[in-house]
Scaffold this active site. Structure first.
Site, PDB file in Angstrom:
ATOM      1  N   LYS A 155      48.714  48.140  33.438  1.00 14.90           N
ATOM      2  CA  LYS A 155      48.933  46.691  33.364  1.00 14.90           C
ATOM      3  C   LYS A 155      49.546  46.391  32.013  1.00 14.90           C
ATOM      4  CE  LYS A 155      48.087  43.123  36.032  1.00 14.90           C
ATOM      5  NZ  LYS A 155      47.859  43.099  37.489  1.00 14.90           N
ATOM      6  N   ASP A 212      52.778  39.309  37.685  1.00 19.87           N
ATOM      7  CA  ASP A 212      51.375  38.881  37.702  1.00 19.87           C
ATOM      8  C   ASP A 212      51.416  37.430  37.201  1.00 19.87           C
ATOM      9  OD1 ASP A 212      48.485  40.194  38.014  1.00 19.87           O
ATOM     10  OD2 ASP A 212      48.339  38.862  36.297  1.00 19.87           O
TER      11      ASP A 212
HETATM   12  P1  NDP Z   1      50.891  32.775  39.134  1.00 18.68           P
HETATM   13  O1  NDP Z   1      51.302  32.706  37.712  1.00 18.68           O
HETATM   14  O2  NDP Z   1      51.915  32.721  40.187  1.00 18.68           O
HETATM   15  O3  NDP Z   1      49.819  31.633  39.446  1.00 18.68           O
HETATM   16  C1  NDP Z   1      48.638  31.546  38.704  1.00 18.68           C
HETATM   17  C2  NDP Z   1      47.882  30.332  39.164  1.00 18.68           C
HETATM   18  O4  NDP Z   1      46.571  30.373  38.626  1.00 18.68           O
HETATM   19  C3  NDP Z   1      48.509  29.031  38.690  1.00 18.68           C
HETATM   20  O5  NDP Z   1      48.208  28.028  39.614  1.00 18.68           O
HETATM   21  C4  NDP Z   1      47.772  28.801  37.370  1.00 18.68           C
HETATM   22  O6  NDP Z   1      47.726  27.444  36.967  1.00 18.68           O
HETATM   23  C5  NDP Z   1      46.388  29.290  37.716  1.00 18.68           C
HETATM   24  N1  NDP Z   1      45.739  29.787  36.498  1.00 18.68           N
HETATM   25  C6  NDP Z   1      46.138  30.815  35.731  1.00 18.68           C
HETATM   26  N2  NDP Z   1      45.342  30.960  34.687  1.00 18.68           N
HETATM   27  C7  NDP Z   1      44.423  29.987  34.785  1.00 18.68           C
HETATM   28  C8  NDP Z   1      43.316  29.622  34.018  1.00 18.68           C
HETATM   29  N3  NDP Z   1      42.994  30.293  32.893  1.00 18.68           N
HETATM   30  N4  NDP Z   1      42.571  28.579  34.429  1.00 18.68           N
HETATM   31  C9  NDP Z   1      42.889  27.901  35.560  1.00 18.68           C
HETATM   32  N5  NDP Z   1      43.941  28.213  36.352  1.00 18.68           N
HETATM   33  C10 NDP Z   1      44.681  29.235  35.960  1.00 18.68           C
HETATM   34  O7  NDP Z   1      50.018  34.125  39.257  1.00 18.68           O
HETATM   35  P2  NDP Z   1      49.673  34.963  40.565  1.00 18.68           P
HETATM   36  O8  NDP Z   1      49.482  34.070  41.728  1.00 18.68           O
HETATM   37  O9  NDP Z   1      50.619  36.087  40.654  1.00 18.68           O
HETATM   38  O10 NDP Z   1      48.264  35.600  40.148  1.00 18.68           O
HETATM   39  C11 NDP Z   1      47.016  34.972  40.436  1.00 18.68           C
HETATM   40  C12 NDP Z   1      45.906  36.007  40.392  1.00 18.68           C
HETATM   41  O11 NDP Z   1      46.168  37.019  41.374  1.00 18.68           O
HETATM   42  C13 NDP Z   1      45.750  36.761  39.073  1.00 18.68           C
HETATM   43  O12 NDP Z   1      44.379  37.087  38.900  1.00 18.68           O
HETATM   44  C14 NDP Z   1      46.529  38.051  39.314  1.00 18.68           C
HETATM   45  O13 NDP Z   1      46.096  39.104  38.474  1.00 18.68           O
HETATM   46  C15 NDP Z   1      46.157  38.316  40.765  1.00 18.68           C
HETATM   47  N6  NDP Z   1      47.031  39.200  41.516  1.00 18.68           N
HETATM   48  C16 NDP Z   1      48.385  38.958  41.599  1.00 18.68           C
HETATM   49  C17 NDP Z   1      49.182  39.779  42.352  1.00 18.68           C
HETATM   50  C18 NDP Z   1      50.631  39.507  42.557  1.00 18.68           C
HETATM   51  O14 NDP Z   1      51.256  40.223  43.326  1.00 18.68           O
HETATM   52  N7  NDP Z   1      51.222  38.484  41.946  1.00 18.68           N
HETATM   53  C19 NDP Z   1      48.637  40.978  43.001  1.00 18.68           C
HETATM   54  C20 NDP Z   1      47.210  41.093  42.931  1.00 18.68           C
HETATM   55  C21 NDP Z   1      46.456  40.235  42.188  1.00 18.68           C
HETATM   56  P3  NDP Z   1      48.605  26.963  35.708  1.00 18.68           P
HETATM   57  O15 NDP Z   1      50.013  26.981  36.181  1.00 18.68           O
HETATM   58  O16 NDP Z   1      48.090  25.597  35.388  1.00 18.68           O
HETATM   59  O17 NDP Z   1      48.336  27.936  34.601  1.00 18.68           O
HETATM   60  O1  2IT Z   2      47.214  42.907  40.224  1.00 14.17           O
HETATM   61  C1  2IT Z   2      48.124  43.420  40.922  1.00 14.17           C
HETATM   62  O2  2IT Z   2      47.874  44.240  41.809  1.00 14.17           O
HETATM   63  C2  2IT Z   2      49.498  42.996  40.683  1.00 14.17           C
HETATM   64  N1  2IT Z   2      49.733  42.118  39.848  1.00 14.17           N
HETATM   65  C3  2IT Z   2      50.627  43.637  41.432  1.00 14.17           C
HETATM   66  C4  2IT Z   2      50.965  44.972  40.852  1.00 14.17           C
HETATM   67  C5  2IT Z   2      52.206  45.621  41.404  1.00 14.17           C
HETATM   68  O3  2IT Z   2      52.619  46.606  40.776  1.00 14.17           O
HETATM   69  O4  2IT Z   2      52.754  45.203  42.430  1.00 14.17           O
END
Ligand code: NDP
Ligand code: 2IT
Length: 452
Positions: free
Chosen positions: A133, A173
Site C-alpha cells: 500500500k 484508494d
Molecule cells: P474515495 O476517495 O472514492 O471515497 C472515499 C469516501 O469516504 C468519500 O465519500 C469520503 O468523503 C469518505 N471518507 C474518507 N475519509 C473519511 C473520513 N476520515 N471521515 C469520513 N468520511 C471519509 O475512496 P474509495 O471509495 O476508493 O475507498 C473507500 C474505502 O474502501 C477505503 O477504506 C478504501 O481503503 C477501501 N477500498 C477501496 C478499494 C478500491 O478499489 N477503491 C478496494 C478495497 C477497499 P470526503 O470526500 O468528504 O472525504
Molecule cells: O484496498 C484495496 O484493495 C484497494 N484499494 C485496491 C487495490 C488494488 O490493487 O486494486
C-alpha cells in the site's frame, strides 16, 4: 485504541508485544495485526511448521518501506511539501499489489495497516499478487486539476524506480481515482520511456484499463452479501441497506444493491450523511460527487425524498444490511449497538477496517452475518489482477464477461472463508475464516521459499 486490545493466546502474544514495542506510535497497524493474530491461532495449532518457520514473526515486518519527499508548486506559485509512502509488505505470492491513498490523515501507521491487510486479502482472491500500500498526506479536495497533476508528477518522479509490472503494481484508494491514476501513469511512462500497461491498475478503459475495475469493489461487496445471505436461504430483495461514503466503493455498492432489488437508503461523506427512503439515485449521487466534486448535502437540494444530517454517521438509520464503505474505524461499538437494536441482519465491510474491534465483537456476539473487509472488499483487487492478465496477454474482455468473473471470484472468496471457518472450528465466523484461509496460503508459500 492501544489499551483496548484483548489479551492474545501465548502462541502469538510475543509477536504482538514486539510489534507494539517496535512501533508504539502505530495504532492502526497494531489493530490490524491484532485482528489477524487473534484469528489465526487455530491455524498455528494445526500447523506446527508455521511456528517453527517463524512465519508470524516474519509476516508482521514489511519486506521494504519507502518514505519520500514530494515537493510541488501550487497555483499561486507557493512551494508545498508532502510526504509520500510505499510499504512493500509481501511479494511471496506475486508482485507487490495494492492501492495508493491521498488523504491528509495518511501516515506510516495507516499505510502499514492497509499493506498488512492487503497481503491476506490478495491471498484470499486466489490470484498471484503480493501485498502493498502507499500514498501521501496530500489532500486532493479543493485542489485544481493542474495542482493535482503537478503533485502526481512529483510523487511518481520518486516512486517510479520502485514499481514495475513484475515488481510492484499500484492502483487507487481514497483520493486516488481515474484522474490521479491518469497523471501518475503518464509520468511513469515519460520517465521510463515504457508504455508498461501492467504497472498500474484502474487505468482508463481507453488506454489499457479493464472493464468493471471501477465498479468492482462495490459490486463485489454486494455479491459477498448475496453469498452470506444465500447460505440461509435469504436474498437482498426488498431489504433496506445503509451505505457510508460516497466515493468509488460506496457508489457502486449502492448501484448493485438497487440492481439486485434492495433499497440503498443512505450515503455519506466527511460532512454528514443523506437518507433517501425512496432509494439513493445513483446518477444524481455521481453527478454531485464525481462530476461536481461537491459536498453530499448538494444531493438533497435536488431530491425531495432525501434529507441531510450534518456531522453524523448513518448507523442510526434502521436497516437490514450495513455496508461501511468510507474509511477505517468509522463504525464503533455504539453504532453497532444501534444497528443491532434495529435488527440488522448482515454487515459487510466495503472499506478497510471500518468497524472497530468492539463493534466487530458486538456483531459476532449478536449473530449478525459479518463479512470482514479482507473478504468483502476483495473484488477490487481481484479485478485488478484480471486487468494485469488482460494487459499481459493484450486482450480486452467485455463488461459482461468481466462481471461474471467478478461474481464467481466473490463466490469463491466467500466459500474459502466459509469453509476455513468450519475447518478451524468456528462455523459461520468469517473473521476467522477469511484470515485463516488467506494466512494459510501465504504461510505455505513462505515455508516453501525459505528464510528470506
Ligand atoms: P474515495 O476517495 O472514492 O471515497 C472515499 C469516501 O469516504 C468519500 O465519500 C469520503 O468523503 C469518505 N471518507 C474518507 N475519509 C473519511 C473520513 N476520515 N471521515 C469520513 N468520511 C471519509 O475512496 P474509495 O471509495 O476508493 O475507498 C473507500 C474505502 O474502501 C477505503 O477504506 C478504501 O481503503 C477501501 N477500498 C477501496 C478499494 C478500491 O478499489 N477503491 C478496494 C478495497 C477497499 P470526503 O470526500 O468528504 O472525504
Ligand atoms: O484496498 C484495496 O484493495 C484497494 N484499494 C485496491 C487495490 C488494488 O490493487 O486494486
Amino acid at each position: 485504541m492501544t489499551d483496548a486490545f484483548a489479551a492474545l493466546p501465548s502462541a502469538v502474544r510475543g509477536t504482538f508485544d514486539t510489534v507494539r514495542a517496535r512501533d508504539p506510535h502505530e495504532p492502526e497497524f497494531q489493530q490490524a495485526v491484532h485482528e489477524v493474530l487473534s484469528a489465526i491461532v487455530p491455524v498455528l495449532e494445526r500447523h506446527p511448521a508455521f511456528v517453527e518457520g517463524g512465519i508470524v514473526e516474519r509476516i508482521v515486518e514489511p519486506e521494504r518501506q519507502i518514505v519520500f519527499r514530494v515537493p510541488w508548486v501550487d497555483d499561486s506559485g507557493r512551494l508545498r511539501v508532502n510526504r509520500g509512502f510505499r510499504v512493500q509488505f509481501s511479494s511471496v505470492l506475486g508482485p507487490y499489489k495494492g492501492g495508493l491513498r491521498f488523504h491528509p490523515t495518511v501516515n506510516l501507521s495507516i499505510v502499514k495497516f492497509l499493506g498488512f491487510e492487503q497481503i491476506f486479502k490478495n491471498a484470499l482472491t486466489g490470484q498471484g499478487i503480493g501485498g502493498a500500500k502507499g500514498g501521501s498526506d496530500f489532500d486532493p479536495h479543493g485542489k485544481s486539476d493542474a495542482e493535482v497533476m503537478r503533485f502526481c508528477q512529483s510523487f511518481m518522479s520518486e516512486l517510479y524506480r520502485h514499481l514495475g509490472e513484475h515488481t510492484d503494481v499500484p492502483a487507487g484508494d481514497i483520493g486516488v481515482g481515474a484522474r490521479e491514476i491518469g497523471f501518475l501513469f503518464g509520468q511513469y511512462r515519460k520517465i521510463t520511456n515504457r508504455h508498461e500497461s501492467g504497472m498500474f491498475t484502474g487505468k482508463g478503459v481507453q488506454w489499457g484499463g479493464a472493464e468493471v475495475r471501477t465498479e468492482a469493489t462495490g459490486y463485489g461487496a454486494v455479491f459477498f452479501v448475496e453469498n452470506m445471505l444465500a447460505v440461509h436461504g435469504e436474498s437482498l430483495d426488498g431489504r433496506r441497506v445503509a451505505v457510508s461514503g460516497s466515493g468509488n466503493v460506496a457508489t457502486y455498492a449502492i448501484d448493485k444493491v438497487r440492481q439486485l432489488g434492495g433499497i440503498p437508503v443512505t450515503a455519506s461523506d466527511s460532512s454528514g450523511y443523506i437518507v433517501d427512503d425512496a432509494g439513493i439515485d445513483v446518477d444524481l449521487l455521481r453527478e454531485v460527487k464525481e462530476v461536481q466534486r461537491a459536498r453530499i448535502s448538494e444531493y438533497v437540494t435536488r431530491r425531495r425524498s432525501a434529507r441531510f444530517v450534518e456531522g453524523a454517521r448513518p448507523w442510526a438509520v434502521p436497516v437490514d444490511i450495513a455496508l461501511p464503505s468510507a474509511t477505517q474505524n468509522e463504525l464503533d461499538e455504539q453504532d453497532a449497538a444501534a444497528l443491532i437494536a434495529s435488527g440488522v441482519r448482515a454487515v459487510a465491510e466495503g472499506a478497510n477496517m471500518p468497524s472497530t474491534p468492539a463493534a466487530v465483537a458486538a456483531f459476532r456476539d449478536a449473530g449478525v452475518l459479518f463479512g470482514p473487509g479482507k473478504a468483502a472488499n476483495a473484488g477490487g483487487v481481484a479485478t485488478s489482477a484480471l486487468e494485469m492478465s488482460q494487459n499481459a496477454s493484450r486482450q480486452r474482455w467485455s463488461f459482461a464477461d468481466s462481471e461474471d468473473k467478478l461474481r464467481s471470484i466473490m463466490g469463491d472468496v466467500h466459500d474459502a472463508a466459509f469453509r476455513a471457518a468450519e475447518r478451524y472450528g468456528h462455523p459461520g465466523d468469517y473473521v476467522v475464516g477469511a484470515n485463516a484461509a488467506g494466512f494459510e496460503r501465504v504461510a505455505h508459500a513462505m515455508l516453501a521459499q525459505g528464510v528470506i
